[in-house]
Motif scaffolding. Structure first.
Motif, mmCIF file in Angstrom:
data_model
loop_
_atom_site.group_PDB
_atom_site.id
_atom_site.type_symbol
_atom_site.label_atom_id
_atom_site.label_comp_id
_atom_site.label_asym_id
_atom_site.label_seq_id
_atom_site.Cartn_x
_atom_site.Cartn_y
_atom_site.Cartn_z
ATOM 1 N N ASP A 51 -8.509 -20.202 6.602
ATOM 2 C CA ASP A 51 -8.028 -21.401 5.921
ATOM 3 C C ASP A 51 -6.504 -21.442 5.980
ATOM 4 O OD1 ASP A 51 -7.716 -23.635 4.392
ATOM 5 O OD2 ASP A 51 -8.202 -22.661 2.485
ATOM 6 N N GLN A 57 -5.054 -16.506 2.971
ATOM 7 C CA GLN A 57 -5.499 -17.895 3.046
ATOM 8 C C GLN A 57 -4.395 -18.846 2.586
ATOM 9 O OE1 GLN A 57 -7.988 -18.194 4.726
ATOM 10 N NE2 GLN A 57 -9.568 -16.684 4.252
ATOM 11 N N LYS A 58 -4.571 -20.111 2.947
ATOM 12 C CA LYS A 58 -3.625 -21.178 2.572
ATOM 13 C C LYS A 58 -2.226 -20.923 3.128
ATOM 14 C CE LYS A 58 -6.743 -23.032 -0.234
ATOM 15 N NZ LYS A 58 -7.540 -24.163 0.268
ATOM 16 N N ALA A 115 -1.142 -18.346 0.260
ATOM 17 C CA ALA A 115 -0.392 -19.589 0.023
ATOM 18 C C ALA A 115 1.122 -19.453 0.184
ATOM 19 C CB ALA A 115 -0.732 -20.164 -1.352
#
Lengths: 251, 422
Positions: free
Chosen positions: B354, B323-324, B293
């Motif tokens: 993702d 991810q993110k 993130a």
């Protein structure tokens, strides 16, 4: 005020004649309207008068108070008092509306040998004019025309006109894309600027704008020429019968 | 593995012109090993495909005339800051403030604080993979001075590094380390051409929750050459922001190597470069998302005329598990004539599923319709062009959070535009 004689214009890029001898004379304080079908050369006339590149004047002349417009740069024409309200106001990301307005106003003042307006006086002036056009402060903070609705863009054009106080205003299809309320608001803005020393040339397809901005003279343009001139009743005639009758024998 | 003969010869020639430095000998020895392993860059190296490093690796710096700023006030003049000045790469105590500032500990590389042992060259070494950056390793090995800044709290005011160029033949090598403790905050300003040839490394360790702002202007000497590297490592929820203004300079290569080591951190690197004539400007950025993130932004704009050349190599690497990730990259050039060119190589390499990553690159001319619109309102052509150039650069300048500093940068841009109207 504005005098156009036998103006012939072609596109620079291609050998296509757009204006084929336009004659027009607008006196001080008068409001003239030009109506005409698509492709008749109405917008070209406004662009040529304001100095857009891409057009070549092959014959004729255009003067503002006796001064040759066609020899001037666009900014010189503006300083001389010519203003074109664009049919499609241009979005300029990154240039703030206020910076733009102030730069334009001060540049014109400077060109006329006048003093620049102070930041405080300018702010006061903009606020006052914006209020009558119902333009909120938020809109003024944004970049020029970016994220504006069609109606907001047209109101912004009229705001510029109100601030720059030109003497010859050309409105190129200012009614296009406006709903009834917005058209009324814009028209009120224009009417508030009407004065003895200021003239208007209103280019439109439709008579309805002329219900709000009442013209003294109406011209019909077709195939690059003004083919008929009359009073406001001419606009009504077009509204009722279309251009077909008028166009007979032209082209 | 030995170097091929031409590379070995070039390296030997370069090393022969350098002087060994006394401070931090172990870190320097390791750095020298790195240079020995990779050799110096050559234009046949893929990473130097668009920028010829010959004048950056040559034993002697090519001469560079000193720019005359006329009556213009120096940049950041009105900003309250702690000034540290180097003239041709040499610390100038009489032009510098006392190195004490609340929330900050500053020492010089020539007499380093103990913490530097564990910091100097560390991020540079990590940044040598997957792409070698030999000029940075060379800098670690031979830098003559620099500042070591440890930020323990919120710095009371910006630290301002001023690089004055006086000698036409100066060849400067400076290396700075900044280490921000958790939650600390610092604004670092850099300005000036520094020398005829300048090799600078800045290592920035941003601990969890810390915030680092960097604004630099590289000076307007037309003939100066610069190769700079920023190596940054970001802890969780930290912020790193860097903006560079380059106006003039015959050759500039600015590399930024940024690694996310903690989650939910943000890194923004931006640049505005203006070149007229003999100007080659290269922004090379490598951002590694190694945590969850994190957000990265690269916003690079170049205004080029009279044969100026702009280069952008920007890479976003998203590691497995990051991810993110939110990665964004834009590089744009405004070509004011047909002689100038812009070369862009944007790259994305993604090993997580993702993520949100995008990149864009454009080259364009001044918008003629916008120019006409401005002029039709009475704005003279030159002024209208300047407004449009500033508008083009606006996104990159918007990355500067401090409005007073941003205003200074804008004023500098305007003055450049005035000097380069034709």
């Amino acid at each position: 005020m504005l005098e156009i004689k036998n103006l012939h214009v072609k596109l620079e890029a291609e050998d296509k004649q757009i204006l084929k001898g336009v004659d027009l004379k607008i006196g001080a304080g008068e409001v003239h309207a030009i109506m005409g079908p698509n492709g008749s050369g109405k917008s070209t006339l406004s662009y040529v008068l304001s100095g857009r590149e891409g057009y070549e004047v092959t014959e004729g002349e255009a003067t503002l108070d006796g001064v040759d417009l066609l020899e001037m740069e666009p900014e010189e024409r503006a300083a001389a008092g010519l203003f074109l309200a664009f049919q499609y106001p241009v979005e300029i990301p990154g240039v703030g509306n206020m910076v733009f307005l102030r730069t334009a106003l001060n540049a014109q003042r400077k060109a006329r040998g006048e003093e620049e307006i102070s930041a405080g006086d300018f702010l006061k002036l903009v606020r006052e004019k914006a209020k009558t056009l119902k333009i909120d402060a938020e809109m003024l903070k944004r970049p020029v025309n970016v994220g504006f609705s069609g109606g907001e863009k047209k109101r912004n054009e009229i705001l510029q006109m109100a601030i720059l106080e030109p003497k010859m205003c050309i409105l190129d299809e200012t009614d296009s894309g406006l709903d009834v309320d917005a058209m009324k608001l814009v028209s009120e803005g224009v009417n508030a600027l009407r004065s003895e020393g200021r003239s208007f040339l209103v280019i439109t397809h439709y008579q309805r704008l002329l219900d709000h901005i009442k013209p003294d003279v109406v011209h019909i343009m077709a195939a690059g020429r003004i083919i008929k001139t009359g009073g406001p009743e001419l606009a009504l005639e077009v509204e009722n019968n279309g251009y077909a009758d008028l166009l007979e024998g032209v082209v | 593995m030995g170097l091929i003969a031409p590379k070995a010869e070039a390296l030997a020639a370069r090393l022969g012109a350098l002087t060994a430095q006394a401070s931090l000998p172990e870190a320097r020895a390791r750095a020298l090993d790195r240079v020995g392993a990779s050799g110096l860059p050559h234009r046949r190296d893929e990473y130097w495909r668009y920028t010829d490093p010959a004048s950056l690796v040559a034993p002697q710096a090519p001469k560079a005339a000193v720019f005359d700023p006329r009556d213009e006030a120096p940049l950041f003049d009105a900003i309250d800051r702690l000034k540290i000045t180097f003239v041709d790469g040499v610390f100038a105590p009489d032009l510098s403030d006392d190195l004490t500032l609340a929330g900050v500990e500053i020492s010089r590389l020539a007499a380093p604080a103990p913490w530097a042992e564990g910091a100097y060259g560390v991020l540079e070494a990590l940044g040598q993979s997957p792409v070698a950056r030999p000029l940075a390793a060379l800098n670690t090995a031979f830098a003559t001075d620099g500042v070591l800044i440890r930020v323990t709290g919120r710095a009371a005011k910006p630290v301002s590094l001023i690089y004055i160029h006086k000698s036409e033949t100066s060849d400067a090598m400076l290396h700075h380390c900044v280490s921000l403790d958790p939650g600390a905050e610092l604004t670092l300003l850099e300005n000036g051409p520094a020398a005829a040839r300048f090799n600078k490394v800045l290592e920035v360790e941003v601990a969890d929750g810390a915030r680092f702002h960097h604004i630099r202007a590289q000076g307007r000497d037309h003939e100066r050459r610069a190769v700079t590297h920023i190596f940054a490592r970001l802890g969780a929820k930290s912020l790193f922001k860097s903006f560079t203004l380059s106006a003039n300079g015959i050759l500039t290569r600015n590399e930024a190597v940024i690694t996310f080591a903690g989650d939910e951190a943000r890194a923004h690197v931006a640049g505005a470069a203006m070149g007229d004539g003999a100007f080659h400007h290269d922004d090379t950025v490598f951002i590694t998302h190694g945590a969850v993130a994190c957000e990265s932004r690269q916003v690079f704009k170049k205004v080029l005329k009279h044969g100026a050349v702009g280069v952008f190599q920007g890479k976003i690497l998203v590691k497995p598990g990051a991810q993110k990730t939110d990665g964004y990259q834009i590089s744009q050039s405004l070509l004011l004539d047909e002689d100038s060119q812009f070369l862009a190589k944007p790259e994305l390499e993604i090993y997580a599923d993702d993520v949100k990553c995008s990149h864009g690159s454009t080259s364009g001319a001044i918008d003629e319709t916008a120019l006409y619109y401005l002029r039709s309102r009475g704005v003279p052509k030159r002024r209208a062009q300047s407004l449009l150039v500033l508008a083009f650069l606006a996104d990159s300048i918007a990355e500067i959070e401090d409005e007073a500093i941003a205003e200074d940068i804008r004023a500098r841009l305007e003055s450049w535009l005035e000097r380069h109207e034709d």
